[in-house]
Scaffold this motif. Structure first.
Motif, mmCIF file in Angstrom:
data_model
loop_
_atom_site.group_PDB
_atom_site.id
_atom_site.type_symbol
_atom_site.label_atom_id
_atom_site.label_comp_id
_atom_site.label_asym_id
_atom_site.label_seq_id
_atom_site.Cartn_x
_atom_site.Cartn_y
_atom_site.Cartn_z
ATOM 1 N N TRP A 1 1.053 -1.149 0.144
ATOM 2 C CA TRP A 1 -0.068 -0.008 -0.066
ATOM 3 C C TRP A 1 0.799 1.235 0.015
ATOM 4 C CZ3 TRP A 1 -5.047 -0.595 -0.908
ATOM 5 C CH2 TRP A 1 -5.535 -2.023 -0.948
ATOM 6 N N ILE A 2 0.628 2.108 -0.897
ATOM 7 C CA ILE A 2 1.442 3.368 -0.981
ATOM 8 C C ILE A 2 0.511 4.438 -1.437
ATOM 9 C CG2 ILE A 2 3.224 4.585 -2.065
ATOM 10 C CD1 ILE A 2 3.985 2.070 -3.758
ATOM 11 N N ASP A 3 0.403 5.504 -0.371
ATOM 12 C CA ASP A 3 -0.389 6.599 -0.560
ATOM 13 C C ASP A 3 0.238 7.578 -1.556
ATOM 14 O OD1 ASP A 3 -2.326 5.859 1.503
ATOM 15 O OD2 ASP A 3 -1.829 6.936 2.828
ATOM 16 N N SER A 4 -0.692 8.480 -2.210
ATOM 17 C CA SER A 4 -0.323 9.218 -3.188
ATOM 18 C C SER A 4 0.323 10.697 -2.737
ATOM 19 C CB SER A 4 -1.536 9.528 -4.051
ATOM 20 O OG SER A 4 -2.452 10.156 -3.362
ATOM 21 N N ASP A 5 0.588 10.616 -1.469
ATOM 22 C CA ASP A 5 1.187 11.781 -0.999
ATOM 23 C C ASP A 5 2.522 11.411 0.128
ATOM 24 O OD1 ASP A 5 0.167 10.641 1.423
ATOM 25 O OD2 ASP A 5 -1.054 12.474 1.926
ATOM 26 N N MET A 6 3.326 10.100 -0.630
ATOM 27 C CA MET A 6 4.373 9.787 0.120
ATOM 28 C C MET A 6 5.584 10.133 -0.539
ATOM 29 S SD MET A 6 3.277 8.267 2.823
ATOM 30 C CE MET A 6 4.850 7.838 3.541
ATOM 31 N N ALA A 7 6.657 10.362 0.069
ATOM 32 C CA ALA A 7 8.263 10.861 -0.582
ATOM 33 C C ALA A 7 9.142 10.105 0.255
ATOM 34 C CB ALA A 7 8.182 12.412 -0.333
ATOM 35 N N ASP A 8 10.403 10.497 -0.497
ATOM 36 C CA ASP A 8 11.466 9.908 0.132
ATOM 37 C C ASP A 8 11.669 8.440 0.466
ATOM 38 O OD1 ASP A 8 12.332 12.534 0.304
ATOM 39 O OD2 ASP A 8 11.760 12.851 2.287
ATOM 40 N N ILE A 9 11.215 7.719 -0.787
ATOM 41 C CA ILE A 9 11.014 6.197 -0.800
ATOM 42 C C ILE A 9 12.357 5.509 -1.153
ATOM 43 C CG2 ILE A 9 9.642 4.148 -1.365
ATOM 44 C CD1 ILE A 9 7.235 6.273 -1.695
ATOM 45 N N PRO A 10 13.090 4.915 -0.514
ATOM 46 C CA PRO A 10 14.239 4.278 -1.030
ATOM 47 C C PRO A 10 13.855 3.116 -2.259
ATOM 48 C CG PRO A 10 14.439 4.099 1.365
ATOM 49 C CD PRO A 10 12.927 4.756 0.822
ATOM 50 N N PRO A 11 14.446 3.193 -3.235
ATOM 51 C CA PRO A 11 14.171 2.487 -4.316
ATOM 52 C C PRO A 11 14.066 0.925 -3.972
ATOM 53 C CG PRO A 11 15.871 3.671 -5.126
ATOM 54 C CD PRO A 11 15.851 3.931 -3.563
ATOM 55 N N ASP A 12 14.867 0.595 -2.966
ATOM 56 C CA ASP A 12 14.608 -1.015 -2.399
ATOM 57 C C ASP A 12 13.620 -1.007 -1.155
ATOM 58 O OD1 ASP A 12 15.967 0.376 -0.461
ATOM 59 O OD2 ASP A 12 17.695 -1.502 -0.452
ATOM 60 N N ALA A 13 12.753 -0.099 -0.847
ATOM 61 C CA ALA A 13 12.056 -0.170 0.136
ATOM 62 C C ALA A 13 10.956 -1.446 0.249
ATOM 63 C CB ALA A 13 11.250 0.967 0.304
ATOM 64 N N ALA A 14 10.358 -1.685 -0.844
ATOM 65 C CA ALA A 14 9.574 -2.994 -0.920
ATOM 66 C C ALA A 14 10.223 -4.218 -0.713
ATOM 67 C CB ALA A 14 8.737 -3.012 -2.213
ATOM 68 N N GLU A 15 11.335 -4.244 -1.230
ATOM 69 C CA GLU A 15 12.034 -5.427 -0.968
ATOM 70 C C GLU A 15 12.740 -5.279 0.520
ATOM 71 O OE1 GLU A 15 14.283 -6.398 -4.983
ATOM 72 O OE2 GLU A 15 14.705 -4.416 -4.191
#
Length: 213
Positions: free
Chosen positions: A74-88
């Motif tokens: 789940w990702i809200d449409s107002d999130m930022a500063d997400i590392p590219p590998d955050a899901a993993e």
């Protein structure tokens, strides 16, 4: 906006497959667009626009359950500063429900994190400095949930009940309370700290406080 075909993962059988789910009221922020574009480990992307948040999340859950995804991100449409590998990074914890840590968009800018005190769910104002910890609830702005959690909630509370509001509760807390009654525990990864896009009215007091920091 599309994350489809971005990153690794995928495949059938027991191999993890992450479907990103984004409820969008109007449009994602530019910060969210650029933060999610390089996100790895996501194989499918579902979004829906213009619905109240609880209805949007319920609809996205039903869509994702019809896919071969093993995990829903789940990702809200107002999130930022997400590392590219955050899901993993969240997937590697091998937990039923685990989210990153972020703060509310309005003063006093408290963590979107809950703990239980005397059978009451309250805001955790002092989150752990690092590590992965159980909690009463964490915001669904960046939250990985195993498929079986939604299946169990549907079995116990009814298909489409996942995010529907409980009395005096938001959609994300309502979901986590239902999941807890099904035997699942929520966790927060305090090492994964994210940004939350907000607007600030700069009064004299706000300006002074921002200058002080």
């Amino acid at each position: 906006m599309s994350l489809k075909a971005v990153g690794g993962g995928g495949g059938g059988g027991s191999q993890p497959r992450i479907a990103a789910c984004m409820p969008i009221f109007n449009h994602p922020t530019a910060q969210t667009f650029y933060a999610t574009k390089p996100l790895t480990g996501v194989t499918d992307f579902f979004s829906i626009r213009g619905l109240p948040l609880d209805r949007a999340r319920n609809s996205l859950t039903a869509q994702a359950l019809a896919s071969p995804a093993t995990h829903f991100l789940w990702i809200d449409s107002d999130m930022a500063d997400i590392p590219p590998d955050a899901a993993e990074r969240l997937l590697a914890h091998d937990l039923d429900i685990v989210g990153g840590l972020y703060w509310s968009r309005q003063p006093p800018y408290l963590p979107v994190l809950l703990r239980e005190v005397d059978r009451q769910v309250v805001i955790e104002e002092n989150p752990p400095p690092c590590g992965v910890f159980p909690c009463a609830g964490v915001g669904a702005g960046f939250l990985l949930v195993r498929r079986q959690v939604f299946e169990a909630v549907a079995t116990r509370f009814g298909f489409g009940s996942w995010w529907s509001f409980l009395p005096d509760r938001g959609d994300d807390v309502s979901f986590m309370l239902r999941a807890a009654r099904c035997g699942f525990t929520c966790h927060v990864d305090a090492d994964l700290r994210l940004g939350h896009v907000g607007e600030v009215v700069v009064t004299e007091a706000v300006a002074a406080a921002l200058r002080a920091t």
